[in-house]
Scaffold this active site. Structure first.
Site, PDB file in Angstrom:
ATOM      1  N   CYS A  47      19.367   0.007  21.379  1.00 10.54           N
ATOM      2  CA  CYS A  47      19.731   1.309  21.813  1.00 10.54           C
ATOM      3  C   CYS A  47      19.886   2.173  20.232  1.00 10.54           C
ATOM      4  O   CYS A  47      20.616   3.328  20.576  1.00 10.54           O
ATOM      5  CB  CYS A  47      20.986   1.313  22.771  1.00 10.54           C
ATOM      6  N   LYS A 106     -15.064   7.457   3.184  1.00  6.45           N
ATOM      7  CA  LYS A 106     -16.256   8.244   2.935  1.00  6.45           C
ATOM      8  C   LYS A 106     -17.390   7.677   2.632  1.00  6.45           C
ATOM      9  O   LYS A 106     -18.383   7.866   2.968  1.00  6.45           O
ATOM     10  CB  LYS A 106     -15.723   9.277   1.693  1.00  6.45           C
ATOM     11  N   ARG A 127     -16.547  11.489  -6.330  1.00  6.67           N
ATOM     12  CA  ARG A 127     -15.682  11.910  -5.539  1.00  6.67           C
ATOM     13  C   ARG A 127     -14.733  10.758  -4.985  1.00  6.67           C
ATOM     14  O   ARG A 127     -15.183   9.854  -4.830  1.00  6.67           O
ATOM     15  CB  ARG A 127     -16.123  12.185  -4.197  1.00  6.67           C
ATOM     16  N   TYR A 156      13.705  -3.810  26.826  1.00  4.89           N
ATOM     17  CA  TYR A 156      13.752  -2.453  27.023  1.00  4.89           C
ATOM     18  C   TYR A 156      14.086  -1.895  25.612  1.00  4.89           C
ATOM     19  O   TYR A 156      14.507  -2.471  24.790  1.00  4.89           O
ATOM     20  CB  TYR A 156      14.509  -1.976  27.798  1.00  4.89           C
ATOM     21  N   SER A 174      22.802  -5.446  24.250  1.00  8.85           N
ATOM     22  CA  SER A 174      21.882  -4.197  23.770  1.00  8.85           C
ATOM     23  C   SER A 174      22.171  -3.992  22.191  1.00  8.85           C
ATOM     24  O   SER A 174      23.570  -3.998  21.577  1.00  8.85           O
ATOM     25  CB  SER A 174      22.594  -2.802  24.365  1.00  8.85           C
ATOM     26  N   MET A 206      -6.539  13.631  -3.732  1.00  9.14           N
ATOM     27  CA  MET A 206      -7.128  12.741  -4.730  1.00  9.14           C
ATOM     28  C   MET A 206      -8.279  13.659  -5.584  1.00  9.14           C
ATOM     29  O   MET A 206      -8.500  14.842  -5.028  1.00  9.14           O
ATOM     30  CB  MET A 206      -7.871  11.464  -4.803  1.00  9.14           C
ATOM     31  N   GLY A 210      -7.719  15.967   0.519  1.00  5.40           N
ATOM     32  CA  GLY A 210      -7.351  16.861  -0.938  1.00  5.40           C
ATOM     33  C   GLY A 210      -6.388  16.199  -1.717  1.00  5.40           C
ATOM     34  O   GLY A 210      -5.903  16.918  -2.859  1.00  5.40           O
ATOM     35  N   ARG A 221     -16.162  12.144   9.114  1.00  2.62           N
ATOM     36  CA  ARG A 221     -15.040  11.196   9.462  1.00  2.62           C
ATOM     37  C   ARG A 221     -14.223  11.646  10.640  1.00  2.62           C
ATOM     38  O   ARG A 221     -14.615  12.900  11.344  1.00  2.62           O
ATOM     39  CB  ARG A 221     -14.075  11.409   8.133  1.00  2.62           C
ATOM     40  N   HIS A 235      -6.999  23.769   3.789  1.00  5.82           N
ATOM     41  CA  HIS A 235      -6.156  22.680   3.059  1.00  5.82           C
ATOM     42  C   HIS A 235      -5.055  22.787   4.079  1.00  5.82           C
ATOM     43  O   HIS A 235      -4.448  21.737   4.675  1.00  5.82           O
ATOM     44  CB  HIS A 235      -6.048  22.532   1.566  1.00  5.82           C
TER      45      HIS A 235
HETATM   46  C1  PEP Z   1      24.218   1.511  16.917  1.00  7.61           C
HETATM   47  O1  PEP Z   1      25.246   1.208  16.430  1.00  7.61           O
HETATM   48  O2  PEP Z   1      23.205   1.383  16.973  1.00  7.61           O
HETATM   49  C2  PEP Z   1      24.589   2.452  18.276  1.00  7.61           C
HETATM   50  C3  PEP Z   1      23.813   2.846  19.472  1.00  7.61           C
HETATM   51  O3  PEP Z   1      25.889   2.825  18.346  1.00  7.61           O
HETATM   52  P1  PEP Z   1      26.486   3.997  17.458  1.00  7.61           P
HETATM   53  O4  PEP Z   1      25.335   4.665  16.876  1.00  7.61           O
HETATM   54  O5  PEP Z   1      27.065   4.938  18.627  1.00  7.61           O
HETATM   55  O6  PEP Z   1      27.544   3.570  16.625  1.00  7.61           O
END
Ligand code: PEP
Ligand code: MG
Length: 893
Positions: free
Chosen positions: A838, A23, A92, A858, A770, A103, A101, A336, A452
């Protein structure tokens, strides 16, 4: 060295945001641009940090404030505390990251029993002057002395009743004077102190209180949800007051330079005639649309429109502007970058690119990753039959069903026990923030699109319907009458934030579509990002959905999920309970075609893209009935002692023995993953055979199949060595001469710390790693997720022992080291080793940033998160560049 604690508006600029807060920096920038900003100055965030470090205002601060105030006095021709021409100021809060809103703010500072008379004389409007004064006493009592607002509201309510006034407008100067004395008395009684008549004391106490409000409960909650650092502190802006409540040629309002809900390039805002400061955002009176200002005050409207365009062009983004009109003169009080819905964020970013205002790379950084989550949420099925109770303002899109609750604490409590709730309030205040967080959606009967509730819900990506005047909310009796229908606490209602409809009961929802703006944004993201984004999918439907969302393959197919359907579970149980190897084989042969069919479906959906299939992971007892239930049933049969039950009892006893034999004290650390596959190779054998049979069938159909078989829970290279041999052998048997047409890979999950530490050895047997960061986090922290989240983890996060829940945001410092170590070790042995993640973290922005900088190839996440992961991966590239290569070189050497 003398620290300077304040910066005057005409000495600052937008680049000084860290020091002046958003601000303050923008007020300075507007002042520099010659816009009509009431004069003032900013106390810096440094001063706030010094206040917290020393537990008192830093030395010299108030002297600087007094000096700066003299400058404001010179500019306005008024003096602070002057009995003839008093200067009034607002105090303010204004943090670096916008916290709408959360503070505190105090207006009309500088009024006391004497100066109020001068204000009355000067304006010729005693009613106005005493109204300002009572607002000050109320705000001061509340913010500085902590007297709850309800005490003041009750007195006002009683006064109105006693004089028969329906609205505040009907109260006279004398009424306000009576009320002011009552307010002062309430402060004296409850706070054991008096409202200060000395204006310098008012100022000092107000500054302290605004600093303290940085740490009030709602601000702390907001910061932790939005991951704003606690040590940042707030700036405080002190500015000459201008009045929107001096008469009908006055008013106050909020203006967005584009529609924050849809993104359309039209001015969007609201104003209230003859109103002060917070009246618009507080949602107490429902304001009028900004277009009506054109009729009411055409010149002001023209100037406002010009200024709005100028500000948007200057900041190159949609602005949220607060303004006040005093006796026909326009003043800018704030600008803002405006909060917006996901849909609006995409549209605005794409339009700004089309208008040549920003580049596609900048557009990618403008869209919040979390917003994509909201965008892809299901919406109300247009075919569904609905019982619409009432319609309010469509304040934040999306749809949600849940039990109606009427206060924030109940919302939080019910949500904690697993209920979906809709928070229903007459209006929300910042104190309700925990309820808004807990709720699926918010409904208010009062307040406009800039109230708000609307602003906060939009920022959080929750659906919100506000200003629903057909809803009469009675918070005390926990009911609402919505369009004539009584809705009690716990009754299910549905909100449609895109149309403003409030609907009785549950409503079927439909998957969201990818809009052209989203497709465009993601196409830009794909051009930029280095990380590939693939999906966790266990069935053909999820795989198809993931591909539609842009997944470049499947990174985790949890095969155990294929065992759980009602047709399959009995076969799986019979397989586990088999007394002989032959018996087990019979059951496995029944399972084989079922698994094969699933794999075929996934391969077809992912034609031409890799599909990573994980062999069975959970401990076998997870597929069997619950031991306690079995024992209970057995006990009941024993007590009945009927002969007819004897056979059933014996069978049950046999089952109990078997379940007991598989029972483990710590199943997550027991016989699961590859440990199971090594001890019971038949199960893995069947799964591998099903994979390659499916691959062959699809390949013969012309589908390009790229299977990647993944072994879970490896901790020692020998585990992977043995299982790789098994996989290669079965592949050879099933594929025979077709092996060349099905190029497959064998890899491992890295989810046991020992696997990460010995990655060089493990990599010899792996084509890919992975990282299963769910298990890797459990095992690195030495706590099980189920126990931790239900018990100590939220305490740790609330008390800042941990920066975030490590099961949601990857712990870069600890778990991350194992990942970096394993990537470096694996690649040292096999430079082409493919690496990815994963665990749940694959769909979390911060964790994706980590994966980018750790040089992974990935991330794999659930299908609905694929679009957000694509955006996050692009943002990581744009913000972090190619940092990964250097980092990996460092670790290897
Ligand atoms: C993990 O352990 O991150 C995974 C993907 O396997 P799970 O969640 O199935 O144990
Ligand atoms: Mg795991």
């Amino acid at each position: 060295m003398n620290t300077q604690w304040i910066v005057r508006f005409h000495d600052g600029n937008a680049a000084m945001r860290q020091l002046l807060g958003g601000k303050g920096a923008n007020l300075a920038e507007m002042t520099k641009a010659g816009l009509p900003v009431p004069p003032g100055f900013t106390i810096t965030t440094d001063a706030c940090r010094a206040f917290y470090a020393g537990r008192t205002l830093p030395g010299g601060l108030m002297k600087e404030v007094t000096d700066a105030l003299e400058g404001v006095e010179a500019q306005t021709g008024r003096r602070f505390g002057d009995p003839q021409r008093p200067l009034l100021v607002s105090v303010r809060s204004g943090s670096v990251d916008s916290m709408p809103g959360m503070m505190d703010t105090i207006l009309n500072l500088g009024l006391n029993d004497e100066t109020v008379r001068a204000l009355a004389d000067e304006t010729g409007n005693a009613r106005f002057a005493y109204d300002c004064y009572r607002r000050l006493v109320q705000m001061f009592g509340n913010v500085v002395f902590g007297v709850e607002g309800v005490h003041f509201e009750t007195l006002l309510h009683q006064l109105k009743q006693s004089v028969g006034a329906a609205s505040d407008q009907q109260l006279t100067a004398e009424h306000w004077q009576t009320l002011i004395e009552q307010y002062k008395a309430v402060i004296t009684r409850l706070a054991r102190t008096t409202f200060p008549q000395n204006v310098q004391d008012q100022l000092r106490l107000a500054v302290e209180a605004v600093f303290r409000s940085w740490n009030n409960q709602r601000a702390r909650i907001y910061r932790s949800v939005n991951r704003i650092p606690d040590e940042q502190g707030t700036a405080v802006n002190i500015q000459a007051m201008v009045f929107g409540n001096l008469g009908d040629d006055c008013g106050t309002g909020v203006l967005f330079t584009r529609n924050p809900s849809t993104g359309d390039n039209v001015l969007f805002g609201e104003f209230l005639e003859n109103a002060q400061g917070e009246d618009v955002v507080a949602g107490v009176r429902t304001p009028r649309p900004i277009d009506e200002l054109e009729n009411a005050m055409p010149e002001v409207f023209a100037q406002l429109t010009r200024t709005a365009r100028q500000l948007e062009a200057h900041y190159r983004d949609m602005q949220d502007i607060e303004f006040t009109v005093e006796r026909g003169k326009l003043y800018m009080l704030q600008t803002r970058v405006g909060k917006r819905t996901a849909q609006a964020a995409l549209k605005i970013a794409a339009d700004l690119v089309a208008e040549d205002t920003i580049t596609p790379d900048e557009a990618l950084l403008r869209v919040e990753v979390g917003h994509l989550d909201q965008l892809l949420h299901p919406a109300i099925d247009p075919e569904a039959k609905l019982e619409v109770l009432a319609t309010g303002l469509p304040a934040s899109p999306g749809a949600a069903s849940g039990a109606a609750v009427f206060d924030a604490d109940t919302a939080e409590l019910w949500a904690k026990r697993g209920d979906r709730v809709i928070l229903v309030r007459a209006e929300t205040t910042p104190e309700d923030i925990h309820g808004v967080i807990a709720a699926e959606g918010v409904l208010t009967s009062r307040g406009g699109m800039t109230s708000h509730a609307a602003v906060v819900a939009r920022g959080m990506g929750k659906c919100c319907v506000c200003g629903c005047e057909d809803a009469r909310v009675d918070e005390a009796s926990r009911t609402a009458v919505i369009g004539g229908r009584v809705v009690a606490e716990g009754d299910i209602i549905t909100l449609d934030g895109s149309t403003g409809r409030v609907i009785a009961g549950h409503v079927p929802l439909k998957d969201a579509d990818m809009t052209p703006e989203l497709m465009q944004m993601l196409a830009w993201a794909d051009d930029v990002r280095r990380l590939r984004v693939i999906a966790n999918a266990d069935n053909p439907e999820d795989a198809a959905k993931a591909r539609e969302f842009g997944a470049e393959g499947v990174g985790l197919c949890r095969t155990e999920h294929m065992f759980l359907s009602p047709q399959r579970l009995p076969v799986v149980q019979a397989m586990i309970l088999a007394e002989t190897a032959e018996d087990r084989l019979v059951q496995l042969r029944k399972l084989l075609p079922m698994q094969q069919a699933d794999f075929e479906g996934i391969f077809r959906a992912m034609d031409g893209l890799p599909v990573t299939i994980r062999l069975l992971d959970p401990p076998l007892h997870e597929f069997l009935p619950n031991l306690e239930e079995l024992v209970g049933r057995h006990l009941r049969l024993t007590l009945q002692q009927g002969d007819a039950d004897a056979a059933e009892r014996d069978a049950l006893a046999g089952l109990i023995r078997k379940v007991r034999s598989l029972h483990e004290a710590n199943p997550m650390l027991g016989q699961r993953g590859c440990r199971l596959g090594i001890v019971f190779p038949d199960i893995y054998d069947m799964q591998i055979e099903a994979i390659f049979r499916a691959a062959r069938v699809c390949m013969l159909e012309g589908v390009r199949v790229l299977p990647e078989i993944m072994v879970p829970l490896v901790g020692h290279e020998n585990e992977l060595r043995i299982l790789r041999e098994l996989i290669d052998r079965v592949a050879g048997q099933v594929l025979g001469a077709d092996a060349r047409e099905v190029p497959y890979k064998v890899g491992t999950m890295i989810e046991v710390p020992r696997a990460a530490l010995t990655a060089r050895k493990i990599a010899k047997h792996a084509d890919f790693f992975s990282f299963g960061t769910n298990d890797l986090t459990q095992m690195t922290f030495g706590c099980s997720r189920d126990d931790a989240e239900g018990k100590f983890l939220s305490h740790y996060v609330d008390n800042k022992l941990l920066p975030a829940n490590p099961f949601q945001v990857l712990d870069g410092e600890g778990v991350g080291q194992l990942i970096e170590w394993a990537v470096a070790g694996g690649r040292a042995v096999k430079p082409q080793l493919k690496t990815g993640i994963c665990g749940e973290h694959g769909g979390d922005k911060e964790s994706i940033f980590f994966c980018h900088s750790a040089g992974l190839d990935y991330v794999s996440c659930s299908p609905y998160r694929v679009p957000l992961a694509r955006l996050a991966a692009a943002q990581a590239q744009l913000t972090l560049g190619d940092a990964a290569d250097e980092r990996q070189e460092r670790i290897v050497s």
